[in-house]
Motif scaffolding. Sequence first.
Motif, PDB file in Angstrom:
ATOM      1  N   TYR A  29      -5.381 -20.914  45.681  1.00  0.00           N
ATOM      2  CA  TYR A  29      -6.493 -21.797  46.050  1.00  0.00           C
ATOM      3  C   TYR A  29      -7.625 -20.996  46.696  1.00  0.00           C
ATOM      4  CZ  TYR A  29      -3.446 -25.787  45.200  1.00  0.00           C
ATOM      5  OH  TYR A  29      -2.614 -26.709  44.617  1.00  0.00           O
ATOM      6  N   ALA A  30      -7.256 -20.081  47.569  1.00  0.00           N
ATOM      7  CA  ALA A  30      -8.264 -19.237  48.233  1.00  0.00           C
ATOM      8  C   ALA A  30      -8.995 -18.373  47.209  1.00  0.00           C
ATOM      9  CB  ALA A  30      -7.612 -18.370  49.304  1.00  0.00           C
ATOM     10  N   ALA A  31      -8.269 -17.903  46.184  1.00  0.00           N
ATOM     11  CA  ALA A  31      -8.894 -17.090  45.132  1.00  0.00           C
ATOM     12  C   ALA A  31      -9.926 -17.902  44.361  1.00  0.00           C
ATOM     13  CB  ALA A  31      -7.833 -16.541  44.181  1.00  0.00           C
ATOM     14  N   ARG A  32      -9.656 -19.165  44.119  1.00  0.00           N
ATOM     15  CA  ARG A  32     -10.616 -20.032  43.415  1.00  0.00           C
ATOM     16  C   ARG A  32     -11.898 -20.180  44.222  1.00  0.00           C
ATOM     17  NH1 ARG A  32      -6.298 -24.799  42.048  1.00  0.00           N
ATOM     18  NH2 ARG A  32      -4.729 -23.370  41.253  1.00  0.00           N
ATOM     19  N   VAL A  33     -11.737 -20.441  45.510  1.00  0.00           N
ATOM     20  CA  VAL A  33     -12.913 -20.583  46.387  1.00  0.00           C
ATOM     21  C   VAL A  33     -13.691 -19.275  46.432  1.00  0.00           C
ATOM     22  CG1 VAL A  33     -13.648 -20.978  48.764  1.00  0.00           C
ATOM     23  CG2 VAL A  33     -11.849 -22.403  47.767  1.00  0.00           C
ATOM     24  N   ALA A  34     -12.984 -18.158  46.576  1.00  0.00           N
ATOM     25  CA  ALA A  34     -13.640 -16.849  46.640  1.00  0.00           C
ATOM     26  C   ALA A  34     -14.400 -16.554  45.349  1.00  0.00           C
ATOM     27  CB  ALA A  34     -12.605 -15.751  46.906  1.00  0.00           C
ATOM     28  N   PHE A  35     -13.812 -16.893  44.196  1.00  0.00           N
ATOM     29  CA  PHE A  35     -14.473 -16.664  42.916  1.00  0.00           C
ATOM     30  C   PHE A  35     -15.804 -17.410  42.848  1.00  0.00           C
ATOM     31  CE2 PHE A  35     -15.469 -18.165  38.641  1.00  0.00           C
ATOM     32  CZ  PHE A  35     -15.630 -16.960  37.982  1.00  0.00           C
ATOM     33  N   PHE A  36     -15.786 -18.700  43.156  1.00  0.00           N
ATOM     34  CA  PHE A  36     -17.010 -19.491  43.060  1.00  0.00           C
ATOM     35  C   PHE A  36     -18.029 -19.103  44.117  1.00  0.00           C
ATOM     36  CE2 PHE A  36     -14.132 -22.137  40.535  1.00  0.00           C
ATOM     37  CZ  PHE A  36     -14.908 -22.277  39.399  1.00  0.00           C
ATOM     38  N   LYS A  37     -17.563 -18.694  45.267  1.00  0.00           N
ATOM     39  CA  LYS A  37     -18.467 -18.194  46.306  1.00  0.00           C
ATOM     40  C   LYS A  37     -19.202 -16.947  45.802  1.00  0.00           C
ATOM     41  CE  LYS A  37     -18.289 -16.254  50.963  1.00  0.00           C
ATOM     42  NZ  LYS A  37     -17.384 -15.798  52.017  1.00  0.00           N
ATOM     43  N   SER A  38     -18.476 -16.066  45.137  1.00  0.00           N
ATOM     44  CA  SER A  38     -19.059 -14.845  44.593  1.00  0.00           C
ATOM     45  C   SER A  38     -20.048 -15.148  43.466  1.00  0.00           C
ATOM     46  CB  SER A  38     -17.954 -13.928  44.075  1.00  0.00           C
ATOM     47  OG  SER A  38     -18.493 -12.793  43.460  1.00  0.00           O
TER      48      SER A  38
END
Length: 101
Positions: A29-38
């Motif tokens: 879940y954290a990876a998904r948020v990090a991806f879209f943040k980037s």
Amino acid sequence: MLPQQMWLNKSTEDKLKKYKEETGINPNYAARVAFFKSIESGFIYDKSKELKLTGSLKLDKHTWLGKTQLVTELLLKQRYPSYSDKELQAAWAAHVEDGSM
């Protein structure tokens, strides 16, 4: 598009695991948020700077991406139209690394 099995580099994986300890949010879940943040920040992956994907948390793309799989793959393909599947996976990992900082 993206390969069925995906993983990150060790330092990003460690950041996501530490984040889980602090918040209880799973690394996928954290990876998904990090991806879209980037993506939102405008980060561009430079494939000439080889990214070593050395993490041990190897998950299938459905687990990593969940319901965001289609939009994630479309965004990667739009931003990197000439990249191979392997290069797209490295780009995804680079975006997760960038967004997890």
